[in-house]
Design an enzyme around this catalytic site. Structure first.
Site, mmCIF file in Angstrom:
data_model
loop_
_atom_site.group_PDB
_atom_site.id
_atom_site.type_symbol
_atom_site.label_atom_id
_atom_site.label_comp_id
_atom_site.label_asym_id
_atom_site.label_seq_id
_atom_site.Cartn_x
_atom_site.Cartn_y
_atom_site.Cartn_z
ATOM 1 N N HIS A 7 3.445 7.012 0.563
ATOM 2 C CA HIS A 7 2.662 6.603 1.730
ATOM 3 C C HIS A 7 1.297 7.302 1.760
ATOM 4 O O HIS A 7 1.229 8.513 1.896
ATOM 5 C CB HIS A 7 3.468 6.948 2.986
ATOM 6 N N ARG A 8 0.244 6.511 1.574
ATOM 7 C CA ARG A 8 -1.118 7.047 1.449
ATOM 8 C C ARG A 8 -1.194 8.041 0.288
ATOM 9 O O ARG A 8 -1.923 9.037 0.333
ATOM 10 C CB ARG A 8 -1.586 7.699 2.755
ATOM 11 N N GLU A 34 1.186 3.361 -1.429
ATOM 12 C CA GLU A 34 0.725 2.574 -0.286
ATOM 13 C C GLU A 34 -0.618 3.137 0.121
ATOM 14 O O GLU A 34 -0.819 4.361 0.099
ATOM 15 C CB GLU A 34 1.742 2.688 0.866
ATOM 16 N N ASP A 36 -4.574 2.191 2.511
ATOM 17 C CA ASP A 36 -5.206 1.423 3.588
ATOM 18 C C ASP A 36 -6.646 1.103 3.219
ATOM 19 O O ASP A 36 -7.342 1.950 2.655
ATOM 20 C CB ASP A 36 -5.195 2.246 4.884
ATOM 21 N N HIS A 49 -7.353 5.354 6.328
ATOM 22 C CA HIS A 49 -6.399 4.793 7.300
ATOM 23 C C HIS A 49 -7.014 4.513 8.669
ATOM 24 O O HIS A 49 -6.956 3.405 9.173
ATOM 25 C CB HIS A 49 -5.197 5.733 7.469
ATOM 26 N N GLU A 106 -2.534 -2.006 2.698
ATOM 27 C CA GLU A 106 -2.548 -2.402 4.109
ATOM 28 C C GLU A 106 -3.983 -2.724 4.513
ATOM 29 O O GLU A 106 -4.871 -1.875 4.421
ATOM 30 C CB GLU A 106 -1.992 -1.308 5.016
ATOM 31 N N LYS A 108 -6.559 -2.958 7.106
ATOM 32 C CA LYS A 108 -6.698 -2.354 8.441
ATOM 33 C C LYS A 108 -7.626 -3.220 9.302
ATOM 34 O O LYS A 108 -8.732 -2.826 9.647
ATOM 35 C CB LYS A 108 -7.249 -0.932 8.308
ATOM 36 N N ASP A 226 6.102 9.810 2.842
ATOM 37 C CA ASP A 226 5.045 10.789 2.570
ATOM 38 C C ASP A 226 5.436 11.726 1.423
ATOM 39 O O ASP A 226 4.576 12.360 0.817
ATOM 40 C CB ASP A 226 4.770 11.656 3.813
#
Length: 242
Positions: A7-8, A34, A36, A49, A106, A108, A226
């Site tokens: 995640h990120r 992942e 953003d 993000h 993702e 945004k 994470d």
């Protein structure tokens, strides 16, 4: 086997949405990352993000109000003296060509519509020939439908904060091949039904061991976490089972 998306990037230990966080996720053995995406004032696709730069960088203000050259001067690694710039999506794609990781982007655009962002992202995906390795997600489901219309060959997956009734029906209606729900809002039986109907389920953000065990047990498509190292250690327990 349940895939593990960082995640990120490996954000539990490194500055989120930076190239170092993505590189460390790869080193850790994650199946994917992942990230953003937003647009600068002059139209550059950047990986960050929040709509504001305040939390994650040394600057203040909205991403959309920065020219790229000014955004690039900011430090996206507030916890360390080592400076990390906000990456461009192009830089991330260049790195992806050196490995086989999957990538969940993702968009945004739930708060600011960022006109033309879907077209720019899809153009870049095609330019780098990453159509089979990208999943496009957003809380803006109109954007998800737009992405499908623009590029039916690229997987889309709506993001959800709340529970949804029969999510596989909704997914099929908008031609999405996956869903990314908040893990606490989707009971096991709904996840299993969704999976049995051919829709991928990748809940977010899974950091507690109990939640990881729950999702590994039902053989969820993927978890977004994470801490990929923790997830990989736990997943090994399930790999050994017949």
């Amino acid at each position: 086997m349940t895939q593990i998306f960082a995640h990120r990037g490996y954000s539990a230990s490194f500055a989120e949405n930076t190239l170092v966080a993505f590189l460390e996720a790869e080193k850790a053995g994650a199946d994917g990352v992942e990230l953003d995406v937003q647009l600068t004032k002059d139209g550059e696709l950047v990986v960050i993000h929040d709509e504001k730069v305040d939390r994650t960088t040394s600057g203040n203000g909205l991403v959309k109000d920065f020219l790229f050259k000014d955004l690039r001067k900011l430090n996206a690694n507030k916890k360390s003296t080592k400076k990390e710039p906000i990456p461009t999506l192009t830089e991330v794609f260049e790195w992806l060509t050196s490995n086989k990781l999957l990538c969940n982007i993702e968009l945004k655009n739930a708060f600011f519509p960022y006109e033309g962002m879907e077209e720019k992202v899809i153009h870049l995906i095609r330019k780098f020939d990453l159509m089979d390795r990208i999943i496009l997600s957003s809380f803006n489901h109109y954007s998800i439908v737009n992405c499908y219309r623009l590029a039916p060959e690229i997987e889309t997956a709506p993001l959800f904060l709340e529970g949804i009734y029969m999510p596989w029906i909704y997914s099929q209606a908008i031609r999405a091949k996956g869903i990314h729900p908040r893990y606490s809002t989707m009971p096991d039986d709904v996840m299993i039904n969704t999976l049995n109907n051919g829709i991928a389920v990748r809940p977010y953000t899974i950091n507690k061991e109990t939640d990881m065990h729950r999702l590994f047990k039902i053989n969820c498509t993927a978890i977004i976490t994470d801490d990929p190292i923790k997830a990989l250690k736990l997943r090994k327990q399930y790999e050994k089972r017949p």
